[in-house]
Design an enzyme around this catalytic site. Structure first.
Site, PDB file in Angstrom:
ATOM      1  N   ARG A  16       0.818  -1.222   0.000  1.00  0.00           N
ATOM      2  CA  ARG A  16       0.000   0.000   0.000  1.00  0.00           C
ATOM      3  C   ARG A  16       0.852   1.273   0.000  1.00  0.00           C
ATOM      4  NH1 ARG A  16      -4.191  -0.943   4.799  1.00  0.00           N
ATOM      5  NH2 ARG A  16      -2.671  -2.530   5.432  1.00  0.00           N
ATOM      6  N   GLY A  78       1.505 -14.429   7.500  1.00  0.00           N
ATOM      7  CA  GLY A  78       0.843 -13.905   8.687  1.00  0.00           C
ATOM      8  C   GLY A  78       1.797 -13.650   9.831  1.00  0.00           C
ATOM      9  N   LYS A 351      33.372  24.720  -0.951  1.00  0.00           N
ATOM     10  CA  LYS A 351      33.335  23.281  -1.221  1.00  0.00           C
ATOM     11  C   LYS A 351      34.673  22.643  -0.871  1.00  0.00           C
ATOM     12  CE  LYS A 351      34.531  19.960  -4.435  1.00  0.00           C
ATOM     13  NZ  LYS A 351      35.804  19.754  -5.164  1.00  0.00           N
TER      14      LYS A 351
END
Length: 461
Positions: A16, A78, A351
């Protein structure tokens, strides 16, 4: 203290979620759900933790590492079947086992500890973690007898009108006598519509056998929230954000607008620091005391000192010292080290560079692959030209040097201690200490050029 164990159910695919990412690895406030559960379990005194993995097993193992042992549920048949996969690690051991779902990121160690204590005090063979729900629709109801012990769990679809009026629900977290749990699991059948083996059936079997089954009611409904889809994920994020923000405010951090402030579960913030709205603090960020962050700044996996101000800027995987100022609109990219009392101004990008104490780059500069000493001034538009199309090279600017506006430092190059670089210069060779380097074309003025140009243009029309 008796032996205590935990089983984490983390084998479901999570269809889902409609995601390529395995369900329990979806982050809540920057941390995967199953990691939230594992971290809370680590606060308990447990002899063994076994995580049941299935889909995405290797990714879950990589995430949790040695915080857990693992058992594979190759087929998802399950919750009872899932717990059964830990039988080789647990079934012969005396003690108590807590079973918790890996998609319940809001459950706390305090609640689990209280559940374990209640289980022990009532001498139950099984204890259910329950909670009161304003809208219990869809949840299993807890039916108690006159003594307050659990009679049964009734699923919503099977409940009578009277049972549906019960607002105490099953959260899906349980404690069991460990040996009895595994003895009883073998008696669970899959005689149901889904054809699966359900863990709540263990409760019914124990009850029918005359064993004591109790319930411990948690204080907070949000802890029971299981995440099965994106809507529930957003709810978990909201609850966790509120919990994290409240924790920091109680510890002396000012959040101007908590609803618009996002702080990861792993961040550490010192007292009297002020966080302005729209700020996002990610990962294992550490911020000192008396600092100001935001508004609308993003800081990730970085260390920020005390009394430092960061305004409307991005800082990733870097260190910034104390009494520094960054922004607005600066970008501190990974592997940068900004010392105390440094100023990084608007539209400056740093950087993989180090800047020494008291140095300044106040505006419109790029500092990449550089070692900048202490008390260096980088004028507006200063650029370290670090890339030749194939390789990156290092720029060094030593203590006290002054780099004029619109200067290009072509790496590899060193500007010595106390040296000056004239504005508009393009430096291709090392500059000795205390020297002035001027590297620009000589200015030529063409007298009356504009007038002659206008006459020529008019004659051609």
């Amino acid at each position: 203290m008796e032996n205590r164990f935990a089983v984490v159910l983390a084998a479901g695919q999570g269809t889902r979620m409609k995601s390529k990412l395995y369900k329990v690895l979806h982050p809540v406030c920057g941390k995967p759900m199953v990691q939230h559960v594992a971290d809370q379990l680590s606060k308990l005194e447990l002899s063994k933790v076994v995580t049941i993995v299935g889909h995405g097993a290797e990714m879950v193992k990589a995430q949790l590492g040695d915080k857990s042992e693992y058992a594979l549920q190759s087929e998802q048949l399950g919750t009872a079947h899932a717990v059964m996969q830990a039988s080789s690690q647990l079934q012969d051991l005396e003690g108590t086992t807590i079973v918790v779902c890996g998609d319940t990121p809001l459950i706390t160690s305090d609640t689990m500890e209280n559940l374990l204590a209640h289980h022990s005090e009532t001498k139950s063979k099984a204890t259910i973690l329950t909670v009161k729900a304003e809208d219990p629709a869809g949840y299993g109801r807890i039916v108690r007898n006159e003594e307050g012990l659990v009679e049964k769990i009734v699923e919503h679809k099977d409940a009578s009108a009277e049972e549906r009026a019960i607002d105490e629900i099953n959260t899906g977290t349980y404690c069991f006598d460990n040996k009895m749990l595994f003895d009883t699991l073998s008696k669970v059948t899959n005689d149901n519509v889904q054809g699966e083996y359900y863990l709540p059936d263990v409760i019914e079997i124990l009850k029918n056998a005359g064993e004591t089954v109790s319930a411990y009611q948690a204080d907070s409904f949000e802890e029971s929230l299981g995440v099965n889809d994106r809507a529930a994920l957003s709810e978990a994020e909201k609850f966790m954000k509120r919990r994290i923000n409240l924790f920091h405010m109680k510890n002396g951090v000012t959040l101007i607008d908590p609803e618009q402030t996002y702080i990861s579960a792993e961040a550490e913030i010192g007292r009297d620091t002020v966080i302005y709205p729209g700020t996002i603090i990610k990962g294992k960020t550490i911020i000192g005391e008396d600092s100001e962050i935001g508004a609308n700044s993003e800081i990730k996996d970085s260390v920020i000192g005390s009394r430092t101000v960061i305004r409307q800027s991005v800082v990733h995987d870097s260190e910034i010292g104390s009494d520094a100022a960054v922004g607005p609109f600066a970008h501190i990219r990974p592997q940068s080290s900004i010392a105390d009392e440094v100023k990084i101004g608007n539209f400056v990008e740093v950087k993989k560079s180090a800047m020494g104490k008291g140095s300044k780059a106040s505006h419109l500069s790029y500092i990449g692959d550089a070692e900048i000493g202490a008390d260096v001034n980088l004028g507006c538009g200063s650029i370290t030209v670090n890339y030749d199309g194939k390789n990156k090279a290092l720029t060094k600017v030593e203590d006290g040097a002054f780099i004029g506006c619109n200067s290009n430092l072509i790496a590899p190059v060193t500007v010595g201690k106390g040296a000056y670089v004239a504005a508009g210069s393009t430096i291709t060779e090392d500059v000795p200490g205390q020297a002035l380097s001027v590297a620009r074309a000589r200015q030529v003025n063409k007298e009356d050029y504009v007038g002659r140009l206008s006459m020529n243009q008019n004659s051609n029309t």
